[in-house]
Design a protein around this motif. Structure first.
Motif, PDB file in Angstrom:
ATOM      1  N   SER A 221      49.255  32.679  56.010  1.00  0.00           N
ATOM      2  CA  SER A 221      50.191  31.901  54.956  1.00  0.00           C
ATOM      3  C   SER A 221      49.717  31.482  53.771  1.00  0.00           C
ATOM      4  N   ALA A 222      48.427  30.404  54.174  1.00  0.00           N
ATOM      5  CA  ALA A 222      47.841  29.632  53.288  1.00  0.00           C
ATOM      6  C   ALA A 222      47.183  30.700  52.300  1.00  0.00           C
ATOM      7  N   GLN A 223      46.432  31.687  52.846  1.00  0.00           N
ATOM      8  CA  GLN A 223      45.814  32.891  51.858  1.00  0.00           C
ATOM      9  C   GLN A 223      46.815  33.430  51.050  1.00  0.00           C
ATOM     10  N   GLN A 224      47.988  33.560  51.655  1.00  0.00           N
ATOM     11  CA  GLN A 224      48.735  34.358  50.671  1.00  0.00           C
ATOM     12  C   GLN A 224      49.394  33.299  49.521  1.00  0.00           C
TER      13      GLN A 224
ATOM     14  N   LEU B 151      49.374  31.600  43.979  1.00  0.00           N
ATOM     15  CA  LEU B 151      49.344  30.640  42.933  1.00  0.00           C
ATOM     16  C   LEU B 151      48.228  31.106  41.709  1.00  0.00           C
ATOM     17  N   ILE B 152      47.382  31.914  42.318  1.00  0.00           N
ATOM     18  CA  ILE B 152      46.099  32.471  41.280  1.00  0.00           C
ATOM     19  C   ILE B 152      47.104  33.443  40.494  1.00  0.00           C
ATOM     20  N   SER B 153      48.035  34.129  41.031  1.00  0.00           N
ATOM     21  CA  SER B 153      48.502  35.372  40.280  1.00  0.00           C
ATOM     22  C   SER B 153      49.469  34.504  38.974  1.00  0.00           C
ATOM     23  N   GLU B 154      50.105  33.380  39.593  1.00  0.00           N
ATOM     24  CA  GLU B 154      51.203  32.690  38.579  1.00  0.00           C
ATOM     25  C   GLU B 154      50.418  32.016  37.501  1.00  0.00           C
ATOM     26  N   ALA B 155      48.854  31.632  37.910  1.00  0.00           N
ATOM     27  CA  ALA B 155      48.077  30.922  36.979  1.00  0.00           C
ATOM     28  C   ALA B 155      47.541  31.854  35.990  1.00  0.00           C
TER      29      ALA B 155
END
Length: 373
Positions: free
Chosen positions: A223-226, A231-235
């Motif tokens: 879950s943390a990896q997802q 967050l990386i995709s949103e950034a």
């Protein structure tokens, strides 16, 4: 029938008519077959004929081999490998001289298993293995090893354990494609070294899971990896939106500054050229040029200031004249303001002379007299 009836043979021989013995029609064919096999009564010659026919048929069927498109035929001559028959009709020596073993060379076989493996960081993970293979060399498949299928299964388990044992748990759980590719290459090399005659068409590691005792902790990690990936995709999406806007604003500012620089340079050059022309005109006619410059400067100053009309030393009238397009000033509560509040008092030349005479000083000349002087 009477014994001496015409057309009959009293000797007890064949009573058939001459026409029937002639072999005409269907009766003639039956008589020919009956004569070939020595009659139905049976005897030494009839049995030998039957044995010869059966042997001829067995020999014909035993020497002819038909190999289908999906099969390959391996010919053994006295138990030793002789050749491989490709799809199509073929002839061989009869048994026991030559014997044919047919193999399905195009069938895709599958091997699947789920095994526990120890990773490089000393974690146990259950890895699912799926191997698809086929027979590439019938000779090696039959005689290269004792059991090619069993050998492939053992080699696949060993190869997967080796590849997973060299990787960490995160790699096994999240990046199994690279492990599957390297495991397939290693497995193919092992099968070639063991002379199995098998070709691996596909090797996949579709699933890898931790033991049930520690599964909740691994679920939290996943879950943390997802969340991290989200967050990386949103950034990245935000950067893809903001960066073009910033680049556009920077380009606009750069264009405006370049235009301002060009305009300032052109204005400065124009002022310099104008000043040079004024110098030439001043050298030619100093008084006229000086007076014209004074009038132009005064006109410019008065155009930017408010207008005051004075009749004498005590009566002042302020005339508000707003510029074109400017809003009118709001009126006061009474509607009329005192002249002293709108503009300062202006003294005339005579008043200045009287004040100078009282103080013993010479009156100050006016602006026009100073210019003419």
């Amino acid at each position: 029938m009477a014994w001496n009836t015409p057309g009959s043979d009293n000797s007890g021989g064949d009573r058939r008519s001459p026409r029937r013995r002639g072999g005409g029609g269907l009766d003639g064919v039956i008589d020919s077959i009956r004569g070939l096999f020595g009659g139905l009564g049976g005897g030494g010659n009839g049995i030998l004929r039957w044995v010869g026919i059966v042997f001829a048929l067995w020999l014909a069927f035993n020497c002819f081999v038909l190999v289908t498109e999906q099969e390959r035929g391996v010919v053994l001559r006295f138990g030793q490998f002789s050749r491989v028959l490709q799809p199509g009709p073929h002839f061989k020596a009869p048994w026991p001289i030559e014997r044919v073993t047919k193999l399905n060379a195009t069938q895709i076989k599958t091997f699947s298993d789920n095994v526990p493996v120890l990773t490089a960081d000393e974690n146990i993970v259950f890895v699912e293995i799926n191997v698809q293979y086929r027979v590439s060399d019938p000779k090696l498949y039959l005689f290269g090893t004792r059991d090619g299928d069993q050998m492939l299964q053992q080699a696949a388990l060993s190869t997967v354990r080796e590849q997973v044992g060299r990787s960490t748990l995160d790699t096994v759980l999240g990046a199994r494609n690279a492990l599957a590719v390297s495991a397939r290459e290693q497995l193919q090399k092992s099968l070639a070294a063991y002379r199995t005659g098998l070709d691996v068409t596909e090797l996949n590691l579709p699933n890898a899971r931790p033991p049930e005792e520690v599964k909740p902790a691994f679920d939290d990690v996943n879950s943390a990896q997802q969340d991290k990936d989200r967050l990386i995709s949103e950034a990245r999406a935000y950067a893809a939106q903001v960066v073009p806007e910033a680049r556009g604003q920077a380009a606009r500012v750069r264009t405006v500054s370049q235009g301002y620089r060009t305009a300032a340079i052109a204005r400065a050059q124009g002022d310099a050229d104008r000043f040079s022309l004024l110098v030439d005109q001043y050298k030619a006619a100093p008084e006229v040029t000086r007076k014209r410059l004074w009038l132009e400067t005064l006109q410019q100053v008065l155009a930017d200031n408010r207008k005051i009309v004075g009749g004498d030393s005590r009566q002042l009238l302020y005339v508000p004249m707003p510029e074109k397009g400017a809003a009118r000033p709001a009126a006061s509560a009474s509607g009329i303001l005192a002249p002293e509040a709108l503009a300062p008092a202006i003294t005339t030349i005579e008043q200045q002379a009287q004040e100078s005479a009282r103080s013993g000083r010479a009156p100050r000349p006016a602006g026009r007299e100073e210019v003419e002087r």
